[in-house]
Each structure stands twice: as structure tokens, then as C-alpha cells.
Design a protein around this motif. Structure first.
Motif, PDB file in Angstrom:
ATOM      1  N   HIS A  12      24.678   7.510  10.120  1.00  0.00           N
ATOM      2  CA  HIS A  12      23.995   5.963   9.417  1.00  0.00           C
ATOM      3  C   HIS A  12      24.820   4.897   9.320  1.00  0.00           C
ATOM      4  CE1 HIS A  12      23.471   3.290   5.412  1.00  0.00           C
ATOM      5  NE2 HIS A  12      24.878   2.830   5.938  1.00  0.00           N
ATOM      6  N   ARG A  51      24.963   1.304  11.423  1.00  0.00           N
ATOM      7  CA  ARG A  51      24.933   0.315  10.854  1.00  0.00           C
ATOM      8  C   ARG A  51      26.790  -0.295  12.049  1.00  0.00           C
ATOM      9  NH1 ARG A  51      28.067  -0.551   5.392  1.00  0.00           N
ATOM     10  NH2 ARG A  51      28.268  -3.019   5.242  1.00  0.00           N
ATOM     11  N   ARG A  84      24.217  -2.359  14.767  1.00  0.00           N
ATOM     12  CA  ARG A  84      23.656  -3.309  14.612  1.00  0.00           C
ATOM     13  C   ARG A  84      25.160  -4.407  14.899  1.00  0.00           C
ATOM     14  NH1 ARG A  84      18.462  -2.600  10.986  1.00  0.00           N
ATOM     15  NH2 ARG A  84      18.406  -4.613  11.830  1.00  0.00           N
ATOM     16  N   LYS A  85      26.205  -3.748  14.342  1.00  0.00           N
ATOM     17  CA  LYS A  85      27.077  -5.525  13.468  1.00  0.00           C
ATOM     18  C   LYS A  85      27.543  -5.176  14.765  1.00  0.00           C
ATOM     19  CE  LYS A  85      26.985  -5.847   9.493  1.00  0.00           C
ATOM     20  NZ  LYS A  85      26.371  -6.445   8.355  1.00  0.00           N
TER      21      LYS A  85
END
Lengths: 643, 643
Positions: A76, A80, A83-84
């Protein structure tokens, strides 16, 4: 060195923050995630906006509790992070900060942490991004900077380095010498903050009370020196969480921040010139209002008039609802006070309504162009006025334009954060034009508004008593206290002495004394109470060698000028100290420290200003703070300053 | 029980403090030494002043670091005590408080401490004075209340007892059960204070953050119950050091203090009736300004007009410096919002310009007598309106006079600390006159200022969606936050839930949710930022079961009414949670907790007021606080509320 600041350090929306930060001259910013999420501009437009302002986006910190987790959580977290990283590419930010985890889910397992940070760095590398890992002071397992560094070493990935933060290191009392063991090219980033010494939970301390270097109690300079010794080439970047800065004007806070970095940079360079230390007070300038009383009024008459005014405390003060006798003009009241102290009117400006009054080494200028009475300017003696002004300008102090008539001496002046004008003077020396020479006018004519008015000569002065200005106390707006403290420290080289909190009837008054190396210049900064709309009293403390004589004379001739001290104060004083009845009879206040004794008295207040007369014996170092609460209560009961 | 308070708990000079304390109905005071020393009145006149006001002087605490010292220091201390006893005789104060020593000079020797306290008590006895010895939480050797009691027992003097202070006991986490081991006649005094849970040095916590019982996190009631079980007959006396109270209005603080003791006393009595718990919101009343637009304007037309207004965030907002199109009147804007939500105008007051709008169980009254738009009143359903009002009055809430026309239903109303009117209602029950029956006027005529104006009928309402009022959020002046919290807790029986701090562009916003036992009434108290002169936004959150449907319709028909949410918010949301694209498309905000999910949206602001529409799924308990920072940043960028 490149200078940066985190957007969380100043107030406003992201676009307001960027504008303020650029205007203060910073090179880069750390964008705080909340600021980005709340911004209506796309990441590309934020990048362009920053670039247009000359700001690079040096750092972004969108991940929390990343490392040493189970496989599902890692998956997870990496999703994330991916995406960052894409967001950071749009933003043009090349460095990701990861703080050590505070989560109870994280394992106490350096190998696992290193392995997962390696995976993060690998992912980052694909986006051309580097990852800086930092030990939070309250990290669950990793809270020491050398521990974070060990994990970075274990991970061994070129895109992974460490971030050092002065707060996280110094708040724990860790020795920063260990920094020198880290190769400079693995120190990816350096965040700086100072903080006042507070005995509280480190998380709360960090989130609410950080301040800019030089405003708190940490040796930030020492830490930075260790970092530079590693060969670190990155920016000095301020990351300051401060409840007051969050709600102050962003441009002002950003300038304050930049001043702290300029001063820090200077303190790093042992060959830097450093402050030009002032060697004393040249003058105090009070602006006041020229009212009709002055046209007919004179020192002796006015003193008599003031004598009739209220002087018996709250029973006849405004708070008791009584009708006051008509107040004499404030200019007249000041003239009355100075004459009563034994000052002599020694000169006047030829073209402006400004008089010079002198006694001993103390000079007071009365400038009748004000509205209301205030302490407007301080003249400081310095060995090199031009150098003092240049240095102040280098530290972002606004230099004041001076309109100078032909033949007048040059006067360098700057504005302090509270608006007080600071003049740099070199009085009575052959090597420098003397400003006092400008006061060539007829003293008897100075404050006379129309040519027809007759002003008698100054009466014969009483025996001299005042020797010099002991200190000046200025009240700062409550949200500019740290800024003012740094200003006087960096620009004038005053050292902050003890801070204290004094109870007054309408709140707690925070107060900090500051003094130059040899105590030739002493100042007290008071902080107006939180939320106060007006900054109250300012005062000038005058030294003397025989306060008993002065008090005796004032009591006999001008009792209405003295602030009345309650009898209860003396009952308590006599229970605490072995003092004779003379202190009570003369209405003096008393304090002592391990070095000596202190006797002082206060006058009534005129506009925003009152005077203190002090006598220091045996090397007493304080400022009579033990008596401040009594003074404030009496002033409160008497209401706003009326002569 | 006798109720007292220390003068340090409120602001002002001693005479101002005494007046405020007496006006709040206290029986006695502890005079703080600083207050006495600063007071121009003699001790006799202070005693007389207090007596005239009906106040006894219950306690005085002039000594520090008294016990367990060397012989020379003891002699000095006793000499000082002798002077203070004489002062206390003049003051008429019969009890001296001695706190345990914090001095490094004091010995860790209970026998010596007891012997010296015996000598002090012996001296006190000659003046008819009793001495209460208390363990300071940060005492050097004595910091536990049972330790202080052991020393009192050792001393064995009839004039020596112990003083218990809830802060010193509970801040250390000591178990107050041990109090029951002390005979009641040796508990000479009981000082009460509460405090919020703060992880900080106990001395700083004590000096700055104490608050009145019920405002913090301590179980003060439980402690007092133990003290009463001993047979203690003395006063309940509040000793609260609080930076905010020190600078607030003394009369208001004293009333707040008295309310805390009344509520405490009630909580001690298991047979006391307790709050009459409200069972729901009867109505929300918004006052607004009747402007000319309303005379020609109608719901649909106005909604169209609002639609044309600015709705794209800061780029076209006032902060961008653009010229705004003329704003429609605030009343018209509210009407437009309510109509867009699907509310129907169901009644009007026959004589006042007040309309009732309804949907589901939600009722909104629009009162066009205001100046600017604000949330002025909250109607609460209660099983017994008269009992609710009686209880509020018992807890010192101002009861509002109601001018009632013949035939109108009685309405009991009180004022909350922030000025919000709270009405107690029993709607639609046969056993009570129904206030809604007063709205007999023609809805089409209600806000029509002149008889000639033609107002078309309300358009056909859209399918219903709003079910009830979910919560109301009120911003409290920053220095009345604790007072408001205690008010809603004690008067309405709301329990404080979590407190949080939300960053907004101009500071940190402190926020506390409160709810009744079954969450039928939920409120959020926000604290205006420190020093703010104006209390900003209030909002009404409306529940629905299909927020997607409502959002879809609003987007299609009235997009200008919705607060625009930045795309960056959704990028982050999608990185954090597994949510579909619908949330972004509909402009909704999302949160979840361990119980369920929360979807919500905000409207633009009218005057001080905006609306929120919420849908709770699966028992979600929060208030969407995770999204408050984004909302505040967007509101900040749009500037003050303009429809």
C-alpha cells in the motif's frame, strides 16, 4: 549558501506564502503537503509560479510511517509513494523526505527498515528523485540521527541519504559532533529550527513553539558547523512550526526568517565583521503633542500645575469615575518632568520644533511634531555610524531616509520591528561630524509655535543627579516579540538575558532584558499581552548616584510626579528584607541580587511614556523585575497615561 | 456548601476582583499576596470592603519554602511569619496556607519539617490563626498529599491541618481514595482546579493551564466526594492559574467559575435532577438582512442570479483583485440556498418578517430583521421546556425576555456565552402548545416589505433529500472557549468529544465536538484564533441519505452554490483511500473511521453562515475533521462571505 524555508513556517494560502517567501529573498521552499492539497492550482502551475518567483521546490514530505511494516502495508505504501513521485515530477521537486515511523505497526527491525527504504529509493530513482530519511525526535524506534544514518548505510542505495533537523537533534540533547561521521554527500538535506527552552512533551514543543535560529536557546550555529564539516552542499532550510508565525503577516515572517539565516551564516564565518557594538545611549527622542498649554506654559508653572493633578492612586483615578482636573498638555508635562529631574534645556533645532535637554551624559530630545507622547527614537553611540547602518541594512533592517539641511551632520538611522527609530551617532569626537552641533537654535524659542509668544528662560537647575540613561524598555506587539528579540540581538549585538513573566491585572507580561557585552547599552523588551490591540507603556530609566537625594527633592517639590507605591508593598518588603524605614518614607522600590542592591522609583505616565530613576549598588545586574508587578498594578489602577 | 475562589483566578485590581467575585455569588476569597501588596487600601479597608460585599477572607498564603530548614533560616522565617500573622489579623483572615518547600535548602527530614511546622502553628495559635500544609506537586521532598498529611500528624498541633488541592493530587496521577484516611477536621481547606490533559512540566501546566472544574480532564467530582466522606466542612475554593482568565473580563470569569461549582455540587448529589437532555433540533434561526433584491427576487430567479456569481475559487475571488458582479442580497442568497436544497417555505410569522422553511425534520427560520447574516438561535426539542429553562437559569444562563403576542405559544429561551439564543421547544405534541402554530401567515407574504410587491409562489420543490439537522458549528471568541464548553456541557448535558487543532491559512483552529448521550444533538465549538477580533464562520450541517443525488442535482442546477474543492485534494484522497472517481466528479469530501464512512459537501458562505450536507454510513462518529483544513483554505482564499 542556498536558503530555503518550509511553507508551513508562514501564514496564508500557498500562493500568498510563495510570494512572501520570494520577496524575502529565499532561493527554495519545502512545500508542506496541506498547502498543496488545499491549493486550487495544478502541480504544474505551482511549479511555474514558484519558478517565476525565482524559487526552487527543494523538498516534499507526503509520506508518514513508511518503513518497517508488514508486506501488505508496504505494498500500500509503495503504491501511494508511486503516486506521490508522479506528483513530484509534475511539481519539479527532486527530494522526498521520509520521517522515521511513529506507528505502533512498525517493527523495531533496522534490517527491515533498510530493505523497505531501499525499495522506496529504487522506485524514486525511476523518477529521478532522491529520498532523505530523518529521525523524528519522537519516532517509535528510530529517534536518534545516528540511528537513521545507520539504516541509510544498511540500505546502501545511491538515491537514499539522510536529512538532519536541528530541532530533532538538539531537543533530545543529542551531541551534534556525531554528524561529522556522516559523509557530506549522504547528508541529503538540512532543516533548521530553534526553540525556547520549555519543559514539555517534545511533540507539542516541536509543533507549536519552534522558532527561527537565534530566537530560541539551541546552538544552531554549532550544529550547522558540524554539518558543513561533512562537506554538505545543500540548502539551509528553515522548518518552523509556530502558532504565532502561523497567524502573523507572511511577508514579515519571511523577512524575519531570512534575517535569522543571514545572521546564522555570519556566525559561521569566524572572519565575518560581526555587529558594530554600540557603546552607549546618545539620546532618547520623545515625540509629543504641541498643545496650547505650551505656548503659555513653562517648566516651573507646569510643574506646579502637574503637582495639582491626581496622585493618590485609584481612589481619585479615572477608574473611580471621578472627574479629572483638565490635563495639562503632554508636551508641558514632559517639560515639567525633565525640569524636575534637573535636566537643562541646552539647545533647539533651528528649523524644527525639537529641543535638546541634557544632564550628565543623558540627553533627551523633545520633538513636538507628534500626536500623543511616545518614545520614537533611540540614538546609540557607535565607533562607526556608517558601518553600523550598513550592517543593519545587510540584516534587512529598513534604512530610514533622512532629509538633511545643508550643514547638518549626517545621521544614519534604521527602523526597529516595532517602529522605533534607531540612530547611529558618534557624539563629541573630532573624527566625525557631531549631530549635537545641529541644535543651534535658541532654546527659549524651540517649542514656541508663534513668534509673538513669550517664553521665560529656564529656571536655575537644581543640583545635578542624573548621570546617564540606564536602560530603555519598549513594549512589542505580542506577535512580534521573537522578531524584535532577534533584531536587537543580530543588528545591535545585544545578548538576551533572562526572560520572565510578570503578573499584571490584565494578564501576564512577558519580558526579556538584553544588554551589550559591557552593559553600556541595556534594553528591556516587554511583550504586550496576547491579543492586545494597542502596545502600552514604554519607559526610559535614568541612572543616578544618589537616588535618596533625588527622591527627597521630588517628594518635597513635585510629589504629584511620582507613581505612588502602596504601603502594603513596604509591609511585605520589611518582612522579607532588613531595610530601614527610609525606603518607605521616600517611596522607593528595592531589590537585590547576589551582586548588589537596586533602588528605583517611577514617575506618572505621559501618553505612552514614563520615567524610572535607578541607582545600582555593588554590581546589581537586574532590572527590578521583582517590583514590576506592583508598578503594573498601580499603573493599571490609575488608567491610561494622563499627566 | 460554602463557595470560594482565589483572587488570582480573575483579572483586575484587588477591588475590581472582589466586586466581580461578589457579584457572581461567592461566599469567600483566597487573597493572593501579589494582589494585596499592589493594593493601595490598608488591610483593614480590604477586610471592610470584602465584608461589605458579603465575602469572607478564607485563606492567605504569604510564605514559601518554610519548613525543614536550618536554624538561622527558621528564625528568619518565623520572624516573617509573625509579621504576616499580624497582617492577617488586620485582614480578618483565619487560615494560612503553607505549600511544601521547593528550595534546595530544605532537608529531606519529616521530623524536622514537623517540628518547624509545629512552631509555626504555635505562633499562629497566639493570633487565632490556623495553618494548612499542602503538598505541591513539584515540592522538593514533599509532593504527595499523604506525605504532607504524615508530617501534619507528626507535628500534632491543633492549629495545624492539611490543605488538599485537586490539581496537585490529580496532576501526579495520585489515587484520591487515600483522602478518606484523613479525619475531616484535619482537612483544613480544599482547593479545586481542573486542567486539560497536557504532556508538559507540571509547574508550567499548573501556572498557565488550570481551568475550572468541568472544563478540563480531571475527575474533580470524584476527588471532592472522597473529601466530603472525611466529614470535611470547609469551603470548595477554586484556585485557578490560567493565562486566558487573567486577561478576560473579571465578572464573566467569576460567573463561569460559579457555574462550575454549581455543576460540581450537582454532580456530587446522586439525587439531583441533572440536565434535561435535548432530544433533537427543533429549528435553526438565521437572521439576515432584508435588501431590495428580495422585493423583486424569487427563489428560482435568485438561484439563477447566484449561479452567475463567482464560483471558481481564488482566481476570480476578491483576493485576486477582480471586480465582483453585484452581490445579490444576503436574504435572497439564503432563500436561494434553501430552495436549491429542496426546502419549502411552509409558514410565516403573522406580524414579524420571519419565514419558516422545512424539509424532512429540518426547519430553518429566516428572520429578516438582522444586519448581515448570522446564526442567531437554535431551537432544541426537550421533554420539558420549562424545566430546561429553570435548570439553565440555576446554572446562571441569562434567561431571555420574550415578548409574546396573545395566542402565541410560550417559548423558553436563554443566551449561550457567545450570544446564540437557545430555545427550548416541544414541537408537535398534544401535551404542549406548539410554537410552529405561530407561523400562520401567508408564506408568500412573509418577507415582502411593501404591500404592493408581487411575489410569485414557491416553485415546485425538487425530490426531498435533507432529513434533519446533523450538527451546528459555532465559532467562539478565543478567550471564551472553555466557558462555552462548560456551558454546553452543564446546561445541555452535551459530552465533550475529541478536541483537535486544524491548520488554517491564518493560524491554528482549535475545535471540540460535543454531543448528547444518543447523539440526537451534536454541536461543534470552534475557537477563533488567538487575538482575533471577529468571530468568523458558523455553519449548519444537514443530514441526508443520498448525498450523491443531491450533489448531482446541485452541480447540474446550481454549481455556483458549492464550495469548489481543489483537484489536488482528490489526487491525495485517491492515493490514501480506495475511492472511485465519483467522489471527485461530484465534488464531495470523504472521511472514514473505524465505524463507517462520511461523505459531505459545503456551500459558499453568506455573511457568517454556510451550510454543509452530510451522509453518515455505517455508524461513522466523526465530523469530517480530516477535511477541515482544505475547506478552511478554500474559504480563506475566497475571502469573507459574499454570496
Amino acid at each position: 549558501m542556498r536558503k530555503g524555508i518550509a511553507t508551513v513556517s508562514v501564514s496564508g494560502t500557498l500562493t500568498e506564502k510563495l510570494a512572501a517567501i520570494a520577496a524575502a529573498g529565499f532561493d527554495g521552499v519545502e512545500i508542506f503537503e496541506n498547502d498543496l492539497i488545499s491549493c486550487p492550482l495544478s502541480p504544474e502551475r505551482i511549479r511555474d509560479r514558484a519558478a517565476d518567483l525565482g524559487l526552487g521546490i527543494d523538498l516534499y514530505q507526503p509520506l508518514r510511517d513508511f518503513e518497517a511494516v508488514g508486506p501488505a502495508r508496504l505494498e500500500h505504501n509503495l503504491r501511494r509513494a508511486e503516486r506521490k513521485f508522479r506528483l513530484m515530477e509534475r511539481l519539479g521537486a527532486g527530494m522526498l523526505l521520509v520521517c522515521s515511523s511513529v506507528s505502533p505497526e512498525s517493527a523495531d527491525d533496522d534490517d527491515l527498515a533498510a530493505e523497505q527504504l531501499h525499495a522506496l529509493a529504487e522506485l524514486a530513482g525511476r523518477h529521478g528523485i532522491r529520498v532523505a530519511y530523518e529521525a523524528l525526535a519522537w519516532g517509535r524506534h528510530v529517534n536518534e540521527y545516528l540511528h537513521a544514518w545507520r539504516i541509510v548505510q544498511l540500505a546502501g542505495h545511491p538515491n537514499l541519504g539522510t536529512c538532519l533537523d536541528s530541532f530533532h537533534i538538539l531537543s533530545r540533547g543529542s551531541d551534534p559532533i556525531g554528524i561529522e561521521a556522516i559523509p557530506g554527500d549522504k547528508v541529503f538535506f538540512l532543516q533548521l529550527a530553534d526553540a525556547p527552552p520549555l519543559a514539555m512533551d517534545v511533540l507539542q514543543w516541536s509543533r507549536h513553539y519552534r522558532c527561527f535560529p537565534g530566537q530560541g536557546g539551541f546552538d544552531v550555529t554549532g550544529l550547522v558547523r558540524h554539518v558543513l564539516n561533512t562537506g554538505y552542499q545543500g540548502p539551509l532550510s528553515l522548518e518552523v512550526f509556530n502558532d504565532v508565525f502561523r497567524q502573523s503577516d507572511a511577508c514579515r515572517t519571511a523577512l524575519d526568517a531570512m534575517r535569522s539565516l543571514i545572521a546564522l551564516e555570519e556566525s559561521l564565518d569566524r572572519r565575518a565583521p560581526g555587529p558594530v557594538i554600540p557603546t552607549g545611549f546618545a539620546f532618547i527622542e520623545l515625540t509629543t503633542e504641541l498643545t496650547t498649554e505650551l505656548t503659555k506654559g513653562l517648566t516651573t508653572e507646569i510643574a506646579t500645575e502637574i503637582k495639582k493633578g491626581p496622585a493618590t492612586g485609584p481612589a481619585t483615578g479615572p477608574s473611580a469615575g471621578d472627574t479629572l482636573p483638565p490635563a495639562p498638555g503632554e508636551a508641558a508635562a514632559l517639560v515639567g518632568l525633565l525640569a524636575a529631574f534637573g535636566f537643562t534645556r541646552t539647545g533647539a533645532h533651528p528649523t524644527k520644533p525639537v529641543e535638546m535637554w541634557e544632564q550628565g551624559e543623558a540627553r533627551v530630545l523633545l520633538n513636538a511634531t507628534g500626536t500623543g507622547t511616545a518614545l520614537a527614537a533611540i540614538g546609540l553611540e557607535t565607533p562607526d555610524p556608517a558601518a553600523s547602518a550598513r550592517r543593519a541594512e545587510h540584516l534587512l533592517a529598513p534604512v530610514l531616509p533622512r532629509e538633511r539641511a545643508p550643514g547638518e551632520a549626517p545621521l544614519e538611522a534604521i527602523a526597529a520591528p516595532d517602529g522605533t527609530q534607531i540612530f547611529f551617532c558618534r557624539s563629541g569626537r573630532a573624527d566625525h561630524p557631531d549631530w549635537t552641533g545641529d541644535f543651534t537654535g535658541d532654546p527659549a524659542m524651540a517649542l514656541r509655535p508663534s513668534p509673538g509668544t513669550v517664553i521665560p528662560a529656564t529656571p536655575t537647575p537644581p543640583p545635578p543627579g542624573i548621570t546617564r540613561v540606564d536602560h530603555v524598555a519598549l513594549t512589542q506587539p505580542w506577535h512580534h516579540f521573537d522578531e524584535a528579540s532577534l533584531f536587537y540581538r543580530s543588528v545591535l549585538g545585544l545578548r538576551p538575558l533572562e526572560s520572565m513573566e510578570v503578573p499584571e491585572p490584565s494578564g501576564l507580561l512577558r519580558s526579556r532584558a538584553m544588554a551589550g557585552p559591557d552593559e553600556a547599552v541595556r534594553m528591556v523588551l516587554n511583550q504586550a499581552r496576547v491579543g492586545a490591540r494597542h502596545t502600552p507603556w514604554q519607559h526610559v530609566a535614568l541612572s543616578c548616584d544618589d537616588i535618596r537625594g533625588i527622591a527627597r527633592r521630588l517628594h518635597a517639590e513635585h510629589p504629584g510626579l511620582l507613581l505612588p507605591i502602596p504601603d502594603n508593598y513596604y509591609d511585605d518588603l520589611e518582612a522579607r528584607h532588613d531595610v530601614g524605614p527610609e525606603i518607605r518614607e521616600l517611596g522607593l522600590l528595592y531589590d537585590r541580587d547576589e551582586y548588589g542592591e537596586f533602588l528605583h522609583l517611577y514617575t506618572i505616565t505621559v501618553g505612552r511614556v514614563f520615567f524610572e530613576i535607578v541607582e545600582r549598588a555593588g554590581g546589581y545586574r537586574g532590572y527590578g523585575a521583582a517590583n514590576a508587578a506592583v508598578r503594573l498594578a498601580v499603573q493599571h489602577a490609575r488608567g491610561p497615561g494622563t499627566p
